[in-house]
Scaffold this motif. Structure first.
Motif, PDB file in Angstrom:
ATOM      1  N   SER A  20       0.545  -0.908  -0.387  1.00  0.00           N
ATOM      2  CA  SER A  20      -0.332   0.199  -0.262  1.00  0.00           C
ATOM      3  C   SER A  20       0.845   1.638   0.621  1.00  0.00           C
ATOM      4  O   SER A  20       0.614   2.406  -0.499  1.00  0.00           O
ATOM      5  N   PRO A  21       1.858   1.416   0.822  1.00  0.00           N
ATOM      6  CA  PRO A  21       2.884   2.962   0.687  1.00  0.00           C
ATOM      7  C   PRO A  21       3.352   3.075  -1.285  1.00  0.00           C
ATOM      8  O   PRO A  21       3.311   4.006  -1.489  1.00  0.00           O
ATOM      9  N   PHE A  22       3.617   1.581  -1.143  1.00  0.00           N
ATOM     10  CA  PHE A  22       4.255   1.930  -2.922  1.00  0.00           C
ATOM     11  C   PHE A  22       2.883   2.519  -4.125  1.00  0.00           C
ATOM     12  O   PHE A  22       2.835   3.296  -4.269  1.00  0.00           O
ATOM     13  N   ALA A  23       1.631   2.207  -3.571  1.00  0.00           N
ATOM     14  CA  ALA A  23       0.488   2.638  -4.239  1.00  0.00           C
ATOM     15  C   ALA A  23      -0.062   3.760  -4.056  1.00  0.00           C
ATOM     16  O   ALA A  23      -0.114   4.632  -4.890  1.00  0.00           O
ATOM     17  N   ALA A  24       0.497   4.456  -3.037  1.00  0.00           N
ATOM     18  CA  ALA A  24      -0.064   5.787  -2.771  1.00  0.00           C
ATOM     19  C   ALA A  24       0.670   6.467  -2.904  1.00  0.00           C
ATOM     20  O   ALA A  24       0.542   7.413  -3.465  1.00  0.00           O
ATOM     21  N   TYR A  25       2.569   6.054  -2.799  1.00  0.00           N
ATOM     22  CA  TYR A  25       2.894   6.772  -2.803  1.00  0.00           C
ATOM     23  C   TYR A  25       3.166   7.463  -5.044  1.00  0.00           C
ATOM     24  O   TYR A  25       3.105   8.228  -5.994  1.00  0.00           O
ATOM     25  N   LEU A  26       2.890   5.952  -6.522  1.00  0.00           N
ATOM     26  CA  LEU A  26       2.068   6.462  -7.572  1.00  0.00           C
ATOM     27  C   LEU A  26       0.884   7.384  -7.737  1.00  0.00           C
ATOM     28  O   LEU A  26       1.343   7.768  -8.576  1.00  0.00           O
ATOM     29  N   GLY A  27       0.214   7.521  -6.995  1.00  0.00           N
ATOM     30  CA  GLY A  27      -1.023   8.150  -7.507  1.00  0.00           C
ATOM     31  C   GLY A  27      -2.150   7.122  -8.086  1.00  0.00           C
ATOM     32  O   GLY A  27      -1.757   5.840  -7.074  1.00  0.00           O
ATOM     33  N   SER A  28      -3.606   7.771  -7.782  1.00  0.00           N
ATOM     34  CA  SER A  28      -4.368   6.819  -8.002  1.00  0.00           C
ATOM     35  C   SER A  28      -4.299   6.845  -9.528  1.00  0.00           C
ATOM     36  O   SER A  28      -4.840   7.904 -10.108  1.00  0.00           O
ATOM     37  N   ALA A  29      -4.874   5.487 -10.104  1.00  0.00           N
ATOM     38  CA  ALA A  29      -4.829   4.997 -11.284  1.00  0.00           C
ATOM     39  C   ALA A  29      -6.502   5.892 -12.045  1.00  0.00           C
ATOM     40  O   ALA A  29      -6.137   6.073 -13.024  1.00  0.00           O
ATOM     41  N   ASP A  30      -7.461   5.806 -10.663  1.00  0.00           N
ATOM     42  CA  ASP A  30      -8.534   5.846 -11.117  1.00  0.00           C
ATOM     43  C   ASP A  30      -9.200   7.629 -11.963  1.00  0.00           C
ATOM     44  O   ASP A  30      -9.291   8.056 -11.939  1.00  0.00           O
ATOM     45  N   ALA A  31      -8.013   8.367 -10.934  1.00  0.00           N
ATOM     46  CA  ALA A  31      -7.898   9.973 -10.799  1.00  0.00           C
ATOM     47  C   ALA A  31      -7.553  10.415 -12.301  1.00  0.00           C
ATOM     48  O   ALA A  31      -8.216  10.668 -13.589  1.00  0.00           O
ATOM     49  N   LEU A  32      -6.509   9.707 -12.515  1.00  0.00           N
ATOM     50  CA  LEU A  32      -5.600   9.650 -14.164  1.00  0.00           C
ATOM     51  C   LEU A  32      -6.833   9.550 -14.891  1.00  0.00           C
ATOM     52  O   LEU A  32      -6.649   9.908 -16.199  1.00  0.00           O
ATOM     53  N   GLU A  33      -7.311   8.184 -15.084  1.00  0.00           N
ATOM     54  CA  GLU A  33      -8.326   7.623 -15.789  1.00  0.00           C
ATOM     55  C   GLU A  33      -8.776   8.896 -15.448  1.00  0.00           C
ATOM     56  O   GLU A  33      -9.609   8.953 -17.320  1.00  0.00           O
ATOM     57  N   ALA A  34      -9.971   9.251 -15.074  1.00  0.00           N
ATOM     58  CA  ALA A  34     -11.210  10.024 -15.101  1.00  0.00           C
ATOM     59  C   ALA A  34     -10.511  11.268 -15.682  1.00  0.00           C
ATOM     60  O   ALA A  34     -10.842  12.110 -16.971  1.00  0.00           O
TER      61      ALA A  34
END
Length: 186
Positions: free
Chosen positions: A139-153
């Protein structure tokens, strides 16, 4: 690692209004940010250096380190990227320096091209984040990368903006697979 960029902002007479320096403005950040700024405007004629600077200051201050008049000599050293933004007629070019030589990475000759490039960049980032998060579900790694959902939106928003600006995939060649060839397949 910072990626130095210079953005030359040209006025309607093709004269440089200002030179913008940034310590962190690779195309994967700068192109979507420029598209977001343009999308906030009611009319394309409202694209101005002052408006862009105000928008960046409010929402993406990392994109500008310094703004200098064109009469000030350029800082020594070579930037990683060089952008040219022309407001009328609209055109954005991005050049990257690889192994001592400049190479054109992208050119957007219309607002539709700009929005389409931003949509593609954001879609690629979202896909990359999803695949990395699946491969390394820490989870810390995923949080560092950002939200894929926000990028897709955001990508979907820019696809709609591209269509509204008259950009249709069947009428134009698709932009290159990536604006920054060094980040492909990462």
């Amino acid at each position: 690692m910072p990626e130095r960029a210079i953005l030359d902002w040209l006025g309607p007479d093709d004269r440089t209004e200002a030179r913008i320096y940034s310590r962190w403005a690779p195309p994967t950040h700068q192109i979507p940010a420029l598209a977001e700024y343009v999308a906030t405007l009611a009319r394309p004629e409202q694209i101005t250096l002052a408006g862009y600077r105000a928008w960046v200051h409010a929402g993406a201050p990392h994109l500008i380190t310094a703004v200098v008049p064109p009469s000030v000599p350029e800082r020594p050293g070579h930037p990683d990227y060089r952008y040219t933004v022309r407001t009328n007629p609209f055109r954005v070019t991005v050049r990257g320096q690889r192994e001592g030589a400049w190479a054109d990475l992208v050119s957007a000759d219309s607002l539709g091209d700009l929005f389409a490039a931003a949509a593609r960049i954001l879609s690629e980032q979202a896909l990359r984040i999803r695949s990395l998060a699946e491969a390394l579900p820490v989870s810390p790694f995923a949080a560092y990368l950002g939200s894929a959902d926000a990028l897709e939106a955001a990508a979907i928003r820019h696809e709609a903006n591209a269509a509204a600006a008259g950009w249709w995939p069947d009428e134009h060649d698709l932009p290159a697979a990536s604006l920054d060839p060094t980040t492909q397949n990462r």
